[in-house]
Design a protein around this motif. Sequence first.
Motif, short mmCIF file in Angstrom:
data_model
loop_
_atom_site.label_atom_id
_atom_site.label_comp_id
_atom_site.label_asym_id
_atom_site.label_seq_id
_atom_site.Cartn_x
_atom_site.Cartn_y
_atom_site.Cartn_z
N ASP A 1 48.44 52.69 39.42
CA ASP A 1 47.63 51.46 39.43
C ASP A 1 46.27 51.76 40.06
N SER B 1 49.96 51.36 53.21
CA SER B 1 48.96 50.60 52.46
C SER B 1 49.36 50.46 51.00
N ILE B 2 49.76 51.57 50.39
CA ILE B 2 50.18 51.56 48.99
C ILE B 2 51.39 50.64 48.81
N ALA C 1 53.19 52.79 41.66
CA ALA C 1 52.03 52.23 42.36
C ALA C 1 50.83 53.17 42.27
N SER D 1 43.67 49.96 40.93
CA SER D 1 43.18 49.12 42.03
C SER D 1 43.86 49.48 43.35
N ILE D 2 45.15 49.83 43.28
CA ILE D 2 45.87 50.22 44.49
C ILE D 2 45.35 51.56 45.00
N LYS E 1 52.12 43.09 44.04
CA LYS E 1 52.02 43.13 42.58
C LYS E 1 53.38 43.22 41.90
N LEU F 1 50.46 46.79 49.21
CA LEU F 1 49.68 46.35 48.05
C LEU F 1 50.55 46.32 46.79
N ALA F 2 51.43 47.29 46.65
CA ALA F 2 52.32 47.33 45.49
C ALA F 2 53.31 46.18 45.51
#
Length: 381
Positions: A241, A222-223, A238, A243-244, A230, A226-227
């Motif tokens: 961050d 997941s990380i 990550a 939001s992550i 970005k 999502l990273a």
Amino acid sequence: MKQAVHFGAGNIGRGFIGELLVRSGYEVAFVDVNKELVDLINERRGYDIEIVGDEPQKIHVEHVRAINSAENPEELMQAIEQADIITTAIGPNILKFIAPNLAKGLARRLKRTQAPLNIIACENMVGGSSLLKSYVYEHLTPEERAMCDAWIGFPDAAVDRIVPLQKNEDPLLVKVEPYAEWDADVTQAKGEPPAIEGLTWVENLEAYIERKLFTVNTGHASIAYLAYRKGIKDIYTAMQDKSIVDMARQVWAETGSLLIKKFGFNPETHKQYIETTERRFRNPHLSDEVTRVARGPKRKLGAKDRLVSPASQLLAQGQKPSALATVIGAAFHFDYEGDKEAQEVQQGIQREGLHRAIHNYTEIPENSELFRMVENKTAGF
């Protein structure tokens, strides 16, 4: 000394399974086709491990040797005949390639002795030993299979230790995190299950496999996905961050709810397990490349893997896996050029459209609520 054969002389083999076997009184014969690695192990008969984190530690491992299976097949056969345990850490896709030699060695062994032997595939997958068994049995006669059924165990296992991609001045040095977990299914073992420090024999392996898969692997993936969206290059960055991290925690809340309800894990104990997992990902010494953690999206998007499986199970429990659907959507945007599977998924989207690609890679029914959630999230990125 007791004898262990371990397929895979890479970082995980040396830095995790091999070290625990040596600590438990085994001489370990690493099996690999990397000539440089094999020759260096045989020259030194030892190597170092660095535990990195808040309390760094160095461990020197001895009582090891190595076999080049391509150059010395007879030496490998003899090692299999004499082994007290066999393990692997080579990657799920390589298991089928070691099966012919393993089958040949087992056939020879069974003619000489009926001493029980357990073969444990320590791979980052569900049912690794069972898969290896199916490959091995393809190369055995019906009579040999019957003898293996009686004397050779293939206990499935769950393994967990972060061993990041690394390049050290000493080719045999391995840097690993302090945390390590190795669980194996005692119901699939033959004879007396071997006592190995760090290995826990359990009767309900599914609970431990899914706890690790849906917490560590799901969180890591997941990380990473999502990273990647970005443009973040490594996991440590990550984890800075907000939001992550917030989304990862939402994912863990969803998978935690599933695991507690399904297996009866203590909620407070599982909360601590999640917190430990998050701390592990924040270890600056173990930061891994986002593209390496995210690699293989075709497998990671599979119906029985770390993203779709918990989402489907949550929906069956009457819960909405919104965070998981968001991550699945992000995974469909992983287009890293250096990853063959990523390119295959992207080509599938271009060829057949997003709707069909989601169904093809996840096997989620097109008329289901989860499918609609994933499609909306994917289109929204």
